[in-house]
Design an enzyme around this catalytic site. Structure first.
Site, PDB file in Angstrom:
ATOM      1  N   MET A  62     -36.651  45.935   4.814  1.00 29.20           N
ATOM      2  CA  MET A  62     -36.873  47.199   5.455  1.00 29.20           C
ATOM      3  C   MET A  62     -37.219  48.021   4.488  1.00 29.20           C
ATOM      4  SD  MET A  62     -34.720  46.972   8.978  1.00 29.20           S
ATOM      5  CE  MET A  62     -35.563  48.417   9.580  1.00 29.20           C
ATOM      6  N   ASN A  63     -38.202  49.095   4.798  1.00 24.62           N
ATOM      7  CA  ASN A  63     -38.308  50.249   3.955  1.00 24.62           C
ATOM      8  C   ASN A  63     -39.191  50.204   2.411  1.00 24.62           C
ATOM      9  OD1 ASN A  63     -36.775  51.672   5.918  1.00 24.62           O
ATOM     10  ND2 ASN A  63     -34.877  51.378   4.719  1.00 24.62           N
ATOM     11  N   GLU A 118     -45.332  44.675  12.153  1.00 26.84           N
ATOM     12  CA  GLU A 118     -44.135  44.024  12.917  1.00 26.84           C
ATOM     13  C   GLU A 118     -44.524  42.369  13.203  1.00 26.84           C
ATOM     14  OE1 GLU A 118     -41.271  45.317  12.974  1.00 26.84           O
ATOM     15  OE2 GLU A 118     -41.916  47.579  12.874  1.00 26.84           O
TER      16      GLU A 118
END
EC number: 2.7.1.21
Length: 195
Positions: free
Chosen positions: A11-12, A88
């Site tokens: 993530m990120n 996603e």
């Protein structure tokens, strides 16, 4: 010749930002794109790809029942497509990854997928597993742990900020729920570090 691409990370790391930049680059040259995101992730409103840096774009939704090959083929009847972008992508099913490979192989349209490689227990997501196996090109997008090392794992946090070790694989959340860390800190925080 079209290819199936998988851009993966923890993530990120800027996956959605990179997707939005790619879509912009195609559109700037009057080339049509079709952007998809997972219906399950509605943190920023259903049908939107949104980046942490504040940019966003409308997107079509996919869920576990979506037949992406047929949807894209139908869309081609009304508009030429130059690229398909999937945000996603970890939420894709095995069958949907296969369908996207058919988009590449039969319709000759490049497909760029962006997603997480592993979950909070360091296990592959279904979509990621088959993208890693079947994509023509793999690229890791990198981010860093608080210690400065490359982050390639994610910790799930509860409301108090404590590390969660068990639970359902899919639980939608952002920075308040997940923390990207290096392997050492993943092992340390989950109690898996050998003494």
């Amino acid at each position: 010749m079209a290819k199936l691409y998988f851009y993966y990370s923890t993530m990120n790391a800027g996956k959605s930002t990179t997707l939005l930049q790619s879509a912009y680059n195609y559109n700037e040259r009057n080339m049509n794109t079709l952007v998809y995101t997972a219906a399950i992730d509605d943190r920023f409103g259903a049908g939107r790809v949104t980046s942490r840096i504040g940019i966003s774009q409308q997107a079509k939704l996919f869920n576990r029942e979506s037949n992406l090959f047929e949807e894209i083929k139908r869309h081609l009847a009304s508009e030429k497509l130059h690229c398909i972008l999937i945000d996603e992508a970890q939420f894709l099913t095995k069958q949907q990854v296969y369908q996207l490979s058919d988009v590449v192989d039969l319709l000759n349209i490049p497909v760029l997928c962006y997603g997480l490689r592993t979950d909070f227990q360091a296990e592959l997501f279904e979509g990621s597993q088959y993208l890693l196996a079947w994509a023509d090109q793999l690229e890791e997008l990198k981010t860093i742990c608080h210690c400065g090392r490359k982050a390639n794992f994610v910790l799930r946090l509860n409301e108090r900020g404590d590390v969660v070790k068990d639970g359902e694989q899919i639980q939608i959340g952002g920075n308040e729920r997940y923390l990207s860390v290096c392997r050492f800190h993943f092992k340390q925080k989950t109690g898996k570090l050998h003494n």
